[in-house]
Structure formats: structure tokens, C-alpha cells
Design an enzyme around this catalytic site. Sequence first.
Site, short mmCIF file in Angstrom:
data_model
loop_
_atom_site.label_atom_id
_atom_site.label_comp_id
_atom_site.label_asym_id
_atom_site.label_seq_id
_atom_site.Cartn_x
_atom_site.Cartn_y
_atom_site.Cartn_z
N GLY A 34 57.11 -38.97 -29.31
CA GLY A 34 56.15 -39.99 -28.87
C GLY A 34 54.81 -39.37 -28.51
N GLY A 36 52.24 -40.98 -27.36
CA GLY A 36 51.51 -41.94 -26.54
C GLY A 36 50.96 -41.25 -25.30
N PHE A 37 50.79 -42.02 -24.24
CA PHE A 37 50.17 -41.47 -23.03
C PHE A 37 51.00 -40.35 -22.42
CE2 PHE A 37 47.83 -45.41 -23.35
CZ PHE A 37 46.56 -45.01 -23.00
N VAL A 102 62.26 -41.27 -35.07
CA VAL A 102 63.47 -40.74 -34.45
C VAL A 102 64.55 -41.81 -34.49
CG1 VAL A 102 64.47 -39.96 -32.27
CG2 VAL A 102 62.26 -39.07 -33.04
N GLU A 199 43.28 -60.85 -19.89
CA GLU A 199 42.22 -60.26 -20.71
C GLU A 199 42.08 -60.99 -22.04
OE1 GLU A 199 42.45 -55.81 -18.70
OE2 GLU A 199 43.54 -56.18 -20.54
N ASP A 337 57.03 -45.64 -20.10
CA ASP A 337 57.49 -47.04 -20.03
C ASP A 337 58.99 -47.19 -20.22
OD1 ASP A 337 54.92 -47.86 -19.70
OD2 ASP A 337 54.78 -49.00 -21.57
N ALA A 355 49.54 -46.82 -18.00
CA ALA A 355 49.19 -45.52 -18.55
C ALA A 355 49.16 -44.40 -17.49
CB ALA A 355 47.85 -45.62 -19.28
C1 FAD Z 1 48.28 -54.75 -24.89
C2 FAD Z 1 48.52 -53.71 -23.83
C3 FAD Z 1 47.58 -53.54 -22.83
C4 FAD Z 1 47.78 -52.59 -21.84
N1 FAD Z 1 46.81 -52.44 -20.89
C5 FAD Z 1 46.96 -51.47 -19.96
C6 FAD Z 1 45.92 -51.22 -19.01
O1 FAD Z 1 44.88 -51.91 -19.00
N2 FAD Z 1 46.09 -50.21 -18.12
C7 FAD Z 1 47.21 -49.43 -18.12
O2 FAD Z 1 47.31 -48.52 -17.33
N3 FAD Z 1 48.21 -49.66 -18.98
C8 FAD Z 1 48.11 -50.65 -19.91
N4 FAD Z 1 49.12 -50.87 -20.82
C9 FAD Z 1 50.38 -50.11 -20.69
C10 FAD Z 1 50.24 -48.71 -21.25
O3 FAD Z 1 49.68 -48.78 -22.55
C11 FAD Z 1 51.62 -48.09 -21.28
O4 FAD Z 1 52.11 -48.04 -19.96
C12 FAD Z 1 51.60 -46.69 -21.87
O5 FAD Z 1 51.18 -46.75 -23.21
C13 FAD Z 1 52.98 -46.07 -21.78
O6 FAD Z 1 52.90 -44.77 -22.30
P1 FAD Z 1 54.17 -44.15 -23.05
O7 FAD Z 1 53.80 -42.75 -23.38
O8 FAD Z 1 55.39 -44.40 -22.26
O9 FAD Z 1 54.32 -45.01 -24.39
P2 FAD Z 1 53.27 -45.25 -25.55
O10 FAD Z 1 51.90 -44.92 -25.15
O11 FAD Z 1 53.55 -46.63 -26.04
O12 FAD Z 1 53.71 -44.21 -26.67
C14 FAD Z 1 54.96 -44.29 -27.29
C15 FAD Z 1 54.89 -43.50 -28.58
O13 FAD Z 1 56.20 -43.33 -29.08
C16 FAD Z 1 56.19 -43.54 -30.47
N5 FAD Z 1 57.53 -43.97 -30.85
C17 FAD Z 1 58.24 -45.01 -30.36
N6 FAD Z 1 59.45 -45.05 -30.95
C18 FAD Z 1 59.50 -44.03 -31.82
C19 FAD Z 1 60.49 -43.56 -32.72
N7 FAD Z 1 61.69 -44.15 -32.84
N8 FAD Z 1 60.20 -42.48 -33.48
C20 FAD Z 1 59.00 -41.87 -33.39
N9 FAD Z 1 58.04 -42.25 -32.54
C21 FAD Z 1 58.28 -43.32 -31.77
C22 FAD Z 1 55.15 -44.62 -30.68
O14 FAD Z 1 54.67 -44.63 -32.00
C23 FAD Z 1 54.10 -44.24 -29.66
O15 FAD Z 1 53.12 -43.38 -30.20
C24 FAD Z 1 48.95 -51.81 -21.83
C25 FAD Z 1 49.91 -51.99 -22.83
C26 FAD Z 1 49.70 -52.93 -23.83
C27 FAD Z 1 50.72 -53.11 -24.92
#
Ligand code: FAD
Length: 469
Positions: A34, A36-37, A102, A199, A337, A355
Amino acid sequence: MLDREESTAPMARTRPVPAPRPRQRARHRVVVVGGGFAGLQAVRKLARAPVDVTLIDRRNFHLFQPLLYQVATGSLSPAEIASPLRGVLKRQTNARVLLAEVEGFDLAHRRVLTTDMATREADAVGYDTLIVAGGSEYSYFGRGEWEQVAPAPNTVEDALEIRRRLLFAFEAAETEHVVARRERWLTFVVVGAGPTGVEMAGQIAEMARRTLRRDFRAIDPREARILLLEASDRVLASFPPRLSASAQCALERLGVSVLLGRRVLEVDEGSVTVGDAEGTLETIPAGAIVWAAGVNASGLARLLADASDGRVDGAGRLEVQPDLTVPGHPEVFALGDMITIRRRDGKLAALAGVAPVAMQQGRYAARVVRQRLQGRNSSPFRYHDKGNLATIGKAKAVADLNGLELSGFIAWLTWLFVHLFYLTGVQNRLVVFTRWSASFLTDGRSARIITTGGADNPPAPPRPRSDRA
Ligand SMILES: Cc1cc2nc3c(=O)[nH]c(=O)nc-3n(C[C@H](O)[C@H](O)[C@H](O)COP(=O)(O)OP(=O)(O)OC[C@H]3O[C@@H](n4cnc5c(N)ncnc54)[C@H](O)[C@@H]3O)c2cc1C
């Protein structure tokens, strides 16, 4: 390449390509799932550690989800809130990126089971430490079929689909002669009044009242109805009540009708049926419906639970230890998350799905890996909450900064700078800042183009229940 059957056999080889340089072969291997953040922070904070890092993601970019709603409403283009992972990590020589999905975890043999996104071949990637951060997705409360008619802004594709539906509704209204049907096209329903729903509703209202007001000849976009449906008794329930009230006021001034205490019972192409506490049902015909309610953990949480005999909660989040490791597997971290933390006192710590939580957890996991390599102990994860922000529209936002409650222009400036600061990539920051400045001065939205589906694939005309056979 190994096929899945081979890869799950006890003595199967792990991924052979690309061959690590001889000097690196003995180094500790960290696999991060992942980008992401949480995952990206973990990778970056391992830049100077004596480890080889493999980042696996099914997308080739890091997505700044907090600004997805601006893509959905034509303010920004997808590339402005997404950064290619290879570009982000190009100078981090101990990290490589694998574009793969994955599909499972073989914890006994320390391997991640993947499918290559380019070739669709099954593979397995070996690790010494595994960090999993798969994020979350919107939940439709067991009614997955609603996703087709009420998309949620979770991915770039979703945001483009929402943008298409919103813009298409105005186009359809422009050519519709029957007044009732035109009104239906000009009714926009947003389900869920958390930060994303607020928003979205605010942006749709601004698009209708300001951006599009002179663009059409047969309709007046300012007559559009924007309805924000919420099951609880206030918007932005995670904020203090005073800021919820302030946000609701700002929404109503923008022309959004906030309907509280409404539970969604049915959604189909062109209408939403809601019920209130008295049991009164109402079917609202709509030109476009946007879903912003309820979140479920990524399916990776369930896969990890199955592989480790672990537990998930009602939202599919994996229970982890106070040091964010999977019970019984100190070499496996789960972050962001997709987790909930079982504290030492046995209680579950419900951290918000935002995030900052994910980023702090990513940094924490990287620190623990470094400490372990140095033979040092580490303390449990602690979240430092710096506050909560949500924007409502142009120059309007609310901010709860650890007791300091702000609303209006100051809160909006805070929101703006925080988002610019955390956006990945200097180029994206510059472009987004320029776009926001232009929008602020002109009310324009340069990305309001219909790119997917289009005339060949329009959403079906909305029909209220009474129209149907
Ligand atoms: C529309 C929206 C608005 C938001 N606004 C805010 C905000 O204003 N402020 C704030 O703080 N938070 C906000 N959030 C929440 C924030 O984006 C999440 O809390 C944050 O992205 C979580 O980070 P993470 O690393 O857990 O997951 P993510 O950032 O979602 O990253 C997960 C990663 O895992 C990858 N992945 C998933 N499954 C697989 C798999 N099976 N195989 C390979 N890769 C995979 C995905 O492609 C992704 O790149 C918002 C979320 C959304 C959807």
C-alpha cells in the site's frame, strides 16, 4: 514466475527478479503493501536504514484522497492530486516499487502472494518484516448494488464518474422540455454529512450557483436543489456541536438543504428513498446521487486476519497490538484505515480514519523496524491529534484544533495551507495553489469536462417510483 499453486507450497521460491546486488542480499527485507498515506511514510522513513524495501501497490501512484471531491466537482484534475510512486521514490535507492495486487499472505513462510498488474501472473514476495496498509473503501451497508447508482469518491475512477454524472445532469436538464423531469435532473443528493459529504454538497452548490450560472440557455443552474441527507441529528458529527451548527449554517447559505434524521432505505437510478424517526417514507427523485456514508476496511484486513487467526471488527478492521503488530506475528505490522488497536487494558482504541493517523503510524512502524535492527526496544504507538478540518465552500471551513474552534475564513486558510503542505510533490503544490487562486478570483472550474462514458453511456434518465410499471 511462480503460479499460485507453486507459490503456496511450503518450499516454494520467492520472487527472483530483479536480482538484488550481492552486497544487498543479506540485508533485512521490508515489504510494504500500500503506497497510501501510511505505507508511503513507512517507506520514506526507512530511506537511511540498512534494509531493502519493496513497496507493492495495485496503483502506480499515491493518491491524495482528501482532495478527491475537488476532482469530482471539476476543480482539479486527477494528476494534480496523484503522484507516481516511482517518481516519489526515485532517489531512495534502497526502495523498489512493484505494481501488483496483493491476494493473500503466507505468514508461516513470510511471503506475500501477489498478482502482477501488467501480466496478471501470480507471484510471491519474501520478507523479513511486513508492513500492510491497504486503506478502506466506502460501505453501502450490505447493499453493494447501490454503488452502481450512487458512486462514492474513493478512487480517481469514482471521482471521474461522479463528475460525469453531475455535469451530465445539467446537460440533460438543458434539453429536457418536461418541467418535472428537468427538476429531477437538477436535484442532486449527497448521502452522509461527514467531512466528505459536507465538502461534496458545498462544492456542488458552488458549481451550480457560481461556476455554471451563465453557461446554459434553457435552464438556470442556480435553481438546482442540493440535498444533504444524514441519519444522525447533526452534520460533521466528529466535530464539536458549535462547529457542526456553523457548518450547517454555511451550507444552507450556499443553498444546500440539510435533511437530518433521514435514514436511506433504498437507492436506485434516479431516486433515493429515506425514512425518518416517525417512520415517514419519502422518495426523492434525483439527477445524480453521491454516496459519502460509511466506511469498511480494505479486504487486506480480512486476508491478514485469516492468515493469522486474527479478528476483525464490524467495519472489517483488523485488531492489532499496541505496537501495531498482528497478534502472534511481531514481524508483521498493519496500519492506517484498516486497523483497530486492542490496548493493553483490553479496550479497543477507535482512532479516526484520517490521513494524520495513517502517516503517524507509517512513521512509527519504520522507527520500530530501525530500533529492532539496532537491538533497541520500542514503546507502543501513540497518536498525537493535532485537530480536525473540513471545508464547506469558498472561504468557508471549520477547524477544531485541540480545543481551539475556528470557522469561516481563518479556518479555510488553515485548511488550505494544511492540504497544500501535505500534498505530495512540489509541482502538484504549485499547480493546485495556482488553480485555487484562479478559482477564488473567477469562480471557474477548469476541469469540468465529461471524459468517461459520455453520450454513449449516459446515466439512465431518473424516474420516480410512480413512473414505473
Ligand atoms: C473522499 C475522501 C476524503 C477524505 N478526506 C480526508 C481529509 O480531509 N482529511 C483526512 O485526514 N483524511 C481524509 N480522508 C481519509 C484518508 O484519505 C485516509 O484516512 C487515508 O488515506 C488512510 O491511509 P492508508 O494508508 O490507511 O490508506 P490509503 O491512503 O487508502 O492507501 C491504501 C493503498 O493500498 C493500496 N491497496 C489496497 N488494496 C491493495 C491490494 N490488494 N493490493 C495492492 N495494493 C492495495 C491502494 O491502492 C492504496 O494505494 C479522506 C478519504 C476519502 C476517501
